[in-house]
Design a protein around this motif. Sequence first.
Motif, PDB file in Angstrom:
ATOM      1  N   LEU A  21      23.224  85.795  27.422  1.00 29.05           N
ATOM      2  CA  LEU A  21      23.364  85.380  28.814  1.00 29.05           C
ATOM      3  C   LEU A  21      22.189  85.793  29.692  1.00 29.05           C
ATOM      4  O   LEU A  21      21.800  85.055  30.597  1.00 29.05           O
ATOM      5  N   GLU A  22      21.594  86.945  29.418  1.00 27.82           N
ATOM      6  CA  GLU A  22      20.431  87.383  30.197  1.00 27.82           C
ATOM      7  C   GLU A  22      19.244  86.455  29.949  1.00 27.82           C
ATOM      8  O   GLU A  22      18.570  86.029  30.885  1.00 27.82           O
ATOM      9  N   GLU A  23      19.004  86.120  28.685  1.00 28.85           N
ATOM     10  CA  GLU A  23      17.898  85.204  28.357  1.00 28.85           C
ATOM     11  C   GLU A  23      18.148  83.812  28.930  1.00 28.85           C
ATOM     12  O   GLU A  23      17.245  83.182  29.450  1.00 28.85           O
ATOM     13  N   MET A  24      19.391  83.344  28.809  1.00 25.78           N
ATOM     14  CA  MET A  24      19.720  82.001  29.293  1.00 25.78           C
ATOM     15  C   MET A  24      19.539  81.919  30.812  1.00 25.78           C
ATOM     16  O   MET A  24      19.065  80.907  31.325  1.00 25.78           O
ATOM     17  N   LYS A  25      19.888  82.972  31.516  1.00 29.11           N
ATOM     18  CA  LYS A  25      19.738  82.978  32.974  1.00 29.11           C
ATOM     19  C   LYS A  25      18.264  82.859  33.372  1.00 29.11           C
ATOM     20  O   LYS A  25      17.922  82.159  34.321  1.00 29.11           O
ATOM     21  N   LYS A  26      17.383  83.520  32.623  1.00 35.24           N
ATOM     22  CA  LYS A  26      15.937  83.431  32.891  1.00 35.24           C
ATOM     23  C   LYS A  26      15.414  82.033  32.551  1.00 35.24           C
ATOM     24  O   LYS A  26      14.628  81.458  33.277  1.00 35.24           O
ATOM     25  N   ARG A  27      15.865  81.517  31.414  1.00 37.66           N
ATOM     26  CA  ARG A  27      15.387  80.229  30.904  1.00 37.66           C
ATOM     27  C   ARG A  27      15.927  79.058  31.729  1.00 37.66           C
ATOM     28  O   ARG A  27      15.211  78.095  31.981  1.00 37.66           O
ATOM     29  N   CYS A  28      17.192  79.149  32.107  1.00 40.18           N
ATOM     30  CA  CYS A  28      17.896  78.038  32.774  1.00 40.18           C
ATOM     31  C   CYS A  28      18.700  78.586  33.959  1.00 40.18           C
ATOM     32  O   CYS A  28      19.926  78.763  33.858  1.00 40.18           O
ATOM     33  N   PRO A  29      18.030  78.846  35.068  1.00 47.54           N
ATOM     34  CA  PRO A  29      18.700  79.507  36.193  1.00 47.54           C
ATOM     35  C   PRO A  29      19.830  78.700  36.829  1.00 47.54           C
ATOM     36  O   PRO A  29      20.706  79.276  37.477  1.00 47.54           O
ATOM     37  N   ASP A  30      19.847  77.387  36.643  1.00 43.85           N
ATOM     38  CA  ASP A  30      20.910  76.566  37.237  1.00 43.85           C
ATOM     39  C   ASP A  30      22.147  76.463  36.339  1.00 43.85           C
ATOM     40  O   ASP A  30      23.182  75.968  36.778  1.00 43.85           O
ATOM     41  N   ALA A  31      22.038  76.887  35.073  1.00 41.58           N
ATOM     42  CA  ALA A  31      23.114  76.691  34.098  1.00 41.58           C
ATOM     43  C   ALA A  31      24.396  77.392  34.531  1.00 41.58           C
ATOM     44  O   ALA A  31      24.370  78.509  35.032  1.00 41.58           O
ATOM     45  N   LYS A  32      25.504  76.696  34.300  1.00 40.80           N
ATOM     46  CA  LYS A  32      26.828  77.250  34.587  1.00 40.80           C
ATOM     47  C   LYS A  32      27.552  77.500  33.265  1.00 40.80           C
ATOM     48  O   LYS A  32      27.757  76.568  32.489  1.00 40.80           O
ATOM     49  N   HIS A  33      27.912  78.746  33.023  1.00 42.44           N
ATOM     50  CA  HIS A  33      28.637  79.123  31.807  1.00 42.44           C
ATOM     51  C   HIS A  33      30.050  78.564  31.885  1.00 42.44           C
ATOM     52  O   HIS A  33      30.774  78.821  32.828  1.00 42.44           O
ATOM     53  N   GLU A  34      30.434  77.743  30.895  1.00 39.61           N
ATOM     54  CA  GLU A  34      31.728  77.064  30.912  1.00 39.61           C
ATOM     55  C   GLU A  34      32.733  77.651  29.922  1.00 39.61           C
ATOM     56  O   GLU A  34      33.858  77.177  29.845  1.00 39.61           O
ATOM     57  N   GLY A  35      32.311  78.638  29.123  1.00 39.88           N
ATOM     58  CA  GLY A  35      33.217  79.236  28.147  1.00 39.88           C
ATOM     59  C   GLY A  35      32.687  79.093  26.738  1.00 39.88           C
ATOM     60  O   GLY A  35      31.539  78.720  26.518  1.00 39.88           O
ATOM     61  N   THR A  36      33.558  79.393  25.777  1.00 43.63           N
ATOM     62  CA  THR A  36      33.171  79.367  24.370  1.00 43.63           C
ATOM     63  C   THR A  36      34.099  78.448  23.583  1.00 43.63           C
ATOM     64  O   THR A  36      35.203  78.130  24.020  1.00 43.63           O
ATOM     65  N   GLY A  37      33.622  78.060  22.414  1.00 46.10           N
ATOM     66  CA  GLY A  37      34.395  77.185  21.545  1.00 46.10           C
ATOM     67  C   GLY A  37      33.716  77.072  20.197  1.00 46.10           C
ATOM     68  O   GLY A  37      32.897  77.924  19.832  1.00 46.10           O
ATOM     69  N   THR A  38      34.032  76.002  19.469  1.00 40.45           N
ATOM     70  CA  THR A  38      33.426  75.773  18.159  1.00 40.45           C
ATOM     71  C   THR A  38      33.063  74.302  18.001  1.00 40.45           C
ATOM     72  O   THR A  38      33.652  73.433  18.632  1.00 40.45           O
ATOM     73  N   ILE A  39      32.069  74.063  17.155  1.00 39.73           N
ATOM     74  CA  ILE A  39      31.791  72.713  16.675  1.00 39.73           C
ATOM     75  C   ILE A  39      32.123  72.716  15.188  1.00 39.73           C
ATOM     76  O   ILE A  39      31.814  73.668  14.474  1.00 39.73           O
ATOM     77  N   GLU A  40      32.815  71.681  14.757  1.00 38.66           N
ATOM     78  CA  GLU A  40      33.295  71.626  13.379  1.00 38.66           C
ATOM     79  C   GLU A  40      32.387  70.747  12.528  1.00 38.66           C
ATOM     80  O   GLU A  40      31.744  69.829  13.021  1.00 38.66           O
TER      81      GLU A  40
END
Length: 152
Positions: A21-40
């Motif tokens: 999350l720290e790296e993502m905030k620097k890389r993509c400051p507008d991004a909104k964390h929507e939660g977690t899940g899986t891709i099958e």
Amino acid sequence: MMSNIKYLDLYYAAYGSNMNLEEMKKRCPDAKHEGTGTIEGYELLFCGEAGRAYLNVRPNSAKKVNVCLFKISENDLKSLDEYEEYPKLYGRSKCDVFMDDGSIKQAFFYEMDTKYDVMRPTESYYKRCEQGYIDNDIDTLYLKQALEKSTK
């Protein structure tokens, strides 16, 4: 107050260092964390070249990959494309994300070109990815299994 940020219709499913999350905030400051899940239908692997291996997903009908879902802006997409070396190193693929809250969201993820083999990552890259799993309260089991496969 209205925002001038234009968000994309699709969500971004992160499975590697962008889960940090720290790296993502620097890389993509507008991004909104929507939660977690899986891709099958995919498995997690480290792929690349000697000294330059990164997390990747490859089709495998018996597996699934944990992801962190972000809603991103156009500026974030440009930043991610640059970071992921799109379209040279990674391409974009669409998927359904089975969210931990029971919902299903359509998203895109980055998928490395198949010419790259399974390879061992650097310790620092692995630790950045591991922190992403910790940040999102996701079991690191699949990450550890991907590392084990890279040593064979």
